[in-house]
Design a protein around this motif. Sequence first.
Motif: not given
Length: 146
Positions: A27-29, A31-33, A35, A78
Amino acid sequence: MEDRRPPIFRVFNEIGIISQLSNAALARRLPDGLHPSQFALLSNLTRLGDGKTPADLARAFQVPKASMTNTLMQLEKRGFITVNTHPDDMRKKQVFVTEAGRAVFLEVVSKSAGPLMELTSDIEGLEEILPVLEALRKKLDENRNL
């Protein structure tokens, strides 16, 4: 204190904890948004081939069809997938990964590989347990109603 649980419970407990910790690292890697569940779907479609129906994907991920539909809508919004009408049955849809979806999948895998390899470099036997884990996954997949 001695752990008196049967070994099989200990195995699944360890797998569950590893899953939680690795999902947090993933999750830390992302892209923003994006999941982790959305990335898992991109991973499935990229690795195993796209063109599946939403119902097929819902079964594969063992989630309600409405949940899968929501995940698909987010990925489509997206630009990571397209959802097209099935050529043989106009009532069905098929899901395809776009070039942007493949690119984000490969980018995340690339960003994750180095840190994971560094983290596990002093753990022996990881490659040797892979066939056991694959056999366990296949057995569980074949017996989903257990």
